[in-house]
Design an enzyme around this catalytic site. Sequence first.
Site, PDB file in Angstrom:
ATOM      1  N   ASP A 186       6.774   4.699   3.248  1.00  0.00           N
ATOM      2  CA  ASP A 186       5.909   5.288   2.214  1.00  0.00           C
ATOM      3  C   ASP A 186       5.403   6.709   2.518  1.00  0.00           C
ATOM      4  O   ASP A 186       4.180   6.968   2.439  1.00  0.00           O
ATOM      5  CB  ASP A 186       4.701   4.350   1.950  1.00  0.00           C
ATOM      6  CG  ASP A 186       5.126   2.960   1.498  1.00  0.00           C
ATOM      7  OD1 ASP A 186       6.332   2.703   1.319  1.00  0.00           O
ATOM      8  OD2 ASP A 186       4.234   2.105   1.320  1.00  0.00           O
ATOM      9  N   ASP A 226       6.585   3.218  -2.215  1.00  0.00           N
ATOM     10  CA  ASP A 226       5.660   2.360  -2.955  1.00  0.00           C
ATOM     11  C   ASP A 226       5.788   2.752  -4.429  1.00  0.00           C
ATOM     12  O   ASP A 226       5.722   3.946  -4.759  1.00  0.00           O
ATOM     13  CB  ASP A 226       4.239   2.652  -2.426  1.00  0.00           C
ATOM     14  CG  ASP A 226       3.323   1.452  -2.388  1.00  0.00           C
ATOM     15  OD1 ASP A 226       3.799   0.335  -2.129  1.00  0.00           O
ATOM     16  OD2 ASP A 226       2.103   1.643  -2.599  1.00  0.00           O
ATOM     17  N   HIS A 251       4.575   1.381  -8.054  1.00  0.00           N
ATOM     18  CA  HIS A 251       3.813   0.383  -8.809  1.00  0.00           C
ATOM     19  C   HIS A 251       3.793   0.634 -10.317  1.00  0.00           C
ATOM     20  O   HIS A 251       3.618   1.773 -10.750  1.00  0.00           O
ATOM     21  CB  HIS A 251       2.351   0.385  -8.334  1.00  0.00           C
ATOM     22  CG  HIS A 251       2.152   0.019  -6.898  1.00  0.00           C
ATOM     23  ND1 HIS A 251       2.731  -1.090  -6.316  1.00  0.00           N
ATOM     24  CD2 HIS A 251       1.420   0.610  -5.912  1.00  0.00           C
ATOM     25  CE1 HIS A 251       2.342  -1.156  -5.038  1.00  0.00           C
ATOM     26  NE2 HIS A 251       1.564  -0.133  -4.765  1.00  0.00           N
ATOM     27  N   HIS A 261      -2.444   3.990  -7.400  1.00  0.00           N
ATOM     28  CA  HIS A 261      -1.677   4.917  -6.560  1.00  0.00           C
ATOM     29  C   HIS A 261      -0.190   4.655  -6.741  1.00  0.00           C
ATOM     30  O   HIS A 261       0.209   3.556  -7.142  1.00  0.00           O
ATOM     31  CB  HIS A 261      -2.059   4.744  -5.074  1.00  0.00           C
ATOM     32  CG  HIS A 261      -1.701   3.397  -4.547  1.00  0.00           C
ATOM     33  ND1 HIS A 261      -2.463   2.276  -4.762  1.00  0.00           N
ATOM     34  CD2 HIS A 261      -0.618   2.962  -3.839  1.00  0.00           C
ATOM     35  CE1 HIS A 261      -1.887   1.228  -4.216  1.00  0.00           C
ATOM     36  NE2 HIS A 261      -0.750   1.606  -3.651  1.00  0.00           N
ATOM     37  N   LYS A 285       9.440  -0.586  -3.622  1.00  0.00           N
ATOM     38  CA  LYS A 285       8.753  -1.879  -3.453  1.00  0.00           C
ATOM     39  C   LYS A 285       7.428  -1.848  -4.201  1.00  0.00           C
ATOM     40  O   LYS A 285       6.891  -0.763  -4.471  1.00  0.00           O
ATOM     41  CB  LYS A 285       8.533  -2.170  -1.966  1.00  0.00           C
ATOM     42  CG  LYS A 285       7.639  -1.156  -1.274  1.00  0.00           C
ATOM     43  CD  LYS A 285       7.470  -1.482   0.187  1.00  0.00           C
ATOM     44  CE  LYS A 285       6.580  -0.486   0.891  1.00  0.00           C
ATOM     45  NZ  LYS A 285       5.181  -0.455   0.400  1.00  0.00           N
ATOM     46  N   CYS A 297       1.324  -1.060   5.489  1.00  0.00           N
ATOM     47  CA  CYS A 297       2.764  -1.209   5.230  1.00  0.00           C
ATOM     48  C   CYS A 297       3.614  -1.103   6.499  1.00  0.00           C
ATOM     49  O   CYS A 297       4.623  -1.812   6.619  1.00  0.00           O
ATOM     50  CB  CYS A 297       3.207  -0.229   4.157  1.00  0.00           C
ATOM     51  SG  CYS A 297       2.517  -0.687   2.532  1.00  0.00           S
TER      52      CYS A 297
HETATM   53  C1  VGL Z   1      -0.021   0.912   1.354  1.00  0.00           C
HETATM   54  C2  VGL Z   1      -1.973   0.071   0.541  1.00  0.00           C
HETATM   55  C3  VGL Z   1      -1.433  -0.026  -0.719  1.00  0.00           C
HETATM   56  C4  VGL Z   1       0.739   1.443   2.530  1.00  0.00           C
HETATM   57  C5  VGL Z   1       0.561   0.802   0.111  1.00  0.00           C
HETATM   58  O1  VGL Z   1       1.746   2.150   2.334  1.00  0.00           O
HETATM   59  O2  VGL Z   1       0.315   1.147   3.669  1.00  0.00           O
HETATM   60  N1  VGL Z   1      -1.270   0.528   1.564  1.00  0.00           N
HETATM   61  N2  VGL Z   1      -0.151   0.348  -0.924  1.00  0.00           N
HETATM   62 ZN    ZN Z   2       0.650   0.317  -2.853  1.00  0.00          ZN
END
Ligand code: VGL
Ligand code: ZN
Length: 209
Positions: free
Chosen positions: A18, A56, A58, A91, A116, A161
């Site tokens: 990420d 990431d 969403h 986010h 993901k 993550c």
């Molecule tokens: C993450 C919180 C929410 C991460 C991703 O990449 O660690 N943390 N989404």
């Molecule tokens: Zn996330």
Amino acid sequence: MSPLPLVIRPDDVLIVIDPQVDFCPGGALAVAGGDEIMPLINQIAGRFEHVVITQDWHPREQISFASNHPGAEPFSVVEVAYGPQTLWPDHCVQGTRGAQLHPALDVTHAQLVLRKGYHREVDSYSAFFENDKVTATGLSGYLRQRGLKRCVFVGLALDFCVRCSAEDALTEGFEAVVVPQASRAIDLDSSEAAAMASFAARGVVLAAA
Ligand code: VGL
Ligand code: ZN
């Protein structure tokens, strides 16, 4: 004691977790110093033949967004179908600038960008399994078919993550290495110390770049 330097083997894969605009200062879920690690990630990636990047990704209706739970605050925890889920500010919304890979990331030889967290009802910290711990992303099969045996993790965030991905790598029968120098933590309720303790307990190896 500082970790031993990373000695790369032919069956290693670097998994960059990420490295996105929203996880860097100025972003929606900024991790302190998140942007600082991009040059080191580029340098490390240059030493690997096999590189995977996770992203990431969403939908606006993501179950992990506090905005989808009226009255709930970001960084609180709610109970969902698969257990406790931390709520986050919105986010890495699909297609937005915040979801883009950080502009300072320069890993053009990466062969897989694995998205993901695209299901509405399940968040996904790990690159291998969604937060329900049963829905697979397909990464294990991809790595196995390519004969890759050891996963080296860098990126954001160390305590969410990166941690879940490294621990799931072990569960899936891979070796797991984390490079803390090229990672940064959110550190919610001592989650950074918890991650480091869990790595030691489970056998996730730490390495220096
Ligand atoms: C993450 C919180 C929410 C991460 C991703 O990449 O660690 N943390 N989404
Ligand atoms: Zn996330």
